[in-house]
Motif scaffolding. Sequence first.
Motif, mmCIF file in Angstrom:
data_model
loop_
_atom_site.group_PDB
_atom_site.id
_atom_site.type_symbol
_atom_site.label_atom_id
_atom_site.label_comp_id
_atom_site.label_asym_id
_atom_site.label_seq_id
_atom_site.Cartn_x
_atom_site.Cartn_y
_atom_site.Cartn_z
ATOM 1 N N LEU A 1 -45.659 -59.083 13.429
ATOM 2 C CA LEU A 1 -45.499 -58.357 14.698
ATOM 3 C C LEU A 1 -45.311 -56.856 14.519
ATOM 4 N N GLU A 2 -45.288 -56.404 13.300
ATOM 5 C CA GLU A 2 -45.112 -54.982 13.018
ATOM 6 C C GLU A 2 -46.275 -54.184 13.602
ATOM 7 N N GLY A 3 -45.950 -53.201 14.444
ATOM 8 C CA GLY A 3 -46.961 -52.331 15.030
ATOM 9 C C GLY A 3 -47.771 -52.947 16.155
ATOM 10 N N VAL A 4 -47.418 -54.144 16.588
ATOM 11 C CA VAL A 4 -48.171 -54.845 17.631
ATOM 12 C C VAL A 4 -47.726 -54.354 19.003
ATOM 13 N N SER A 5 -48.678 -53.957 19.846
ATOM 14 C CA SER A 5 -48.332 -53.491 21.185
ATOM 15 C C SER A 5 -48.706 -54.490 22.265
ATOM 16 N N GLY A 6 -49.429 -55.533 21.897
ATOM 17 C CA GLY A 6 -49.797 -56.559 22.857
ATOM 18 C C GLY A 6 -50.040 -57.887 22.163
ATOM 19 N N LEU A 7 -49.735 -58.968 22.863
ATOM 20 C CA LEU A 7 -49.925 -60.306 22.308
ATOM 21 C C LEU A 7 -50.634 -61.204 23.308
ATOM 22 N N ALA B 1 -37.262 -57.340 18.394
ATOM 23 C CA ALA B 1 -36.645 -56.680 17.233
ATOM 24 C C ALA B 1 -37.623 -55.678 16.619
ATOM 25 N N ALA B 2 -38.888 -56.064 16.497
ATOM 26 C CA ALA B 2 -39.898 -55.145 15.951
ATOM 27 C C ALA B 2 -40.077 -53.949 16.880
ATOM 28 N N ARG B 3 -40.087 -54.199 18.181
ATOM 29 C CA ARG B 3 -40.224 -53.127 19.171
ATOM 30 C C ARG B 3 -39.067 -52.143 19.061
ATOM 31 N N SER B 4 -37.870 -52.660 18.943
ATOM 32 C CA SER B 4 -36.691 -51.804 18.828
ATOM 33 C C SER B 4 -36.742 -50.964 17.560
ATOM 34 N N ALA B 5 -37.162 -51.575 16.455
ATOM 35 C CA ALA B 5 -37.247 -50.862 15.177
ATOM 36 C C ALA B 5 -38.302 -49.768 15.214
ATOM 37 N N ARG C 1 -41.813 -49.148 21.652
ATOM 38 C CA ARG C 1 -43.187 -49.081 22.154
ATOM 39 C C ARG C 1 -43.400 -50.085 23.278
ATOM 40 N N ALA C 2 -44.216 -49.715 24.258
ATOM 41 C CA ALA C 2 -44.505 -50.606 25.386
ATOM 42 C C ALA C 2 -45.215 -51.856 24.888
ATOM 43 N N LYS C 3 -44.901 -52.971 25.492
ATOM 44 C CA LYS C 3 -45.463 -54.246 25.079
ATOM 45 C C LYS C 3 -46.062 -54.985 26.271
ATOM 46 N N ARG C 4 -47.154 -55.675 26.007
ATOM 47 C CA ARG C 4 -47.801 -56.508 27.021
ATOM 48 C C ARG C 4 -48.090 -57.873 26.414
ATOM 49 N N LEU C 5 -47.921 -58.933 27.215
ATOM 50 C CA LEU C 5 -48.092 -60.286 26.711
ATOM 51 C C LEU C 5 -48.887 -61.125 27.700
ATOM 52 N N VAL C 6 -49.792 -61.926 27.168
ATOM 53 C CA VAL C 6 -50.493 -62.942 27.949
ATOM 54 C C VAL C 6 -50.119 -64.278 27.327
#
Length: 162
Positions: free
Chosen positions: A14-20, A57-61, A65-70
Amino acid sequence: TADTKEPETLAAALEGVSGLIVCTGTTAFPTLAWRGGNTPDAVDHLGIVNLLEAWNAARSAEGGRAKRLVLMSSIGVERRKDFPFVVLNAAGVLDAKAKGEAAVRAASEDWLESYAIVRPGQLIGGPYDNNYYLGTIAKLDRPARSVLQWDDTPRQAVSIAP
């Protein structure tokens, strides 16, 4: 290799991932696919919770960064006590998917910027690589129009604009 049932394996993936786009799942009824703990609760509920916690946790570290999920869920989640979905839910698959959806909604109230939940009916067609699923054994492969009606006789053309 990351496994949603093993939270310690998720951080690096999940490191550096902005969308899933999450398309995890298992069979609705006990089959050999449930070996190794691949039950609906472990995959569709706790696996989603593990994924969200690791992603947060990855986002916080990474500085938030903004995250989007489907999330690919299932038809009948909101009607799982009604026929015919009560049959599909006999082993709890729709209950587990509902808990996974609830975890996504809870994350959206806290840190998840946006999400979409998709609830398709049975997904059909190849590749046929899950040998523990009846659809694979029978090689279920119907034209898309048969999902909308019981026979394969076209009644009205349907086009989807790009």
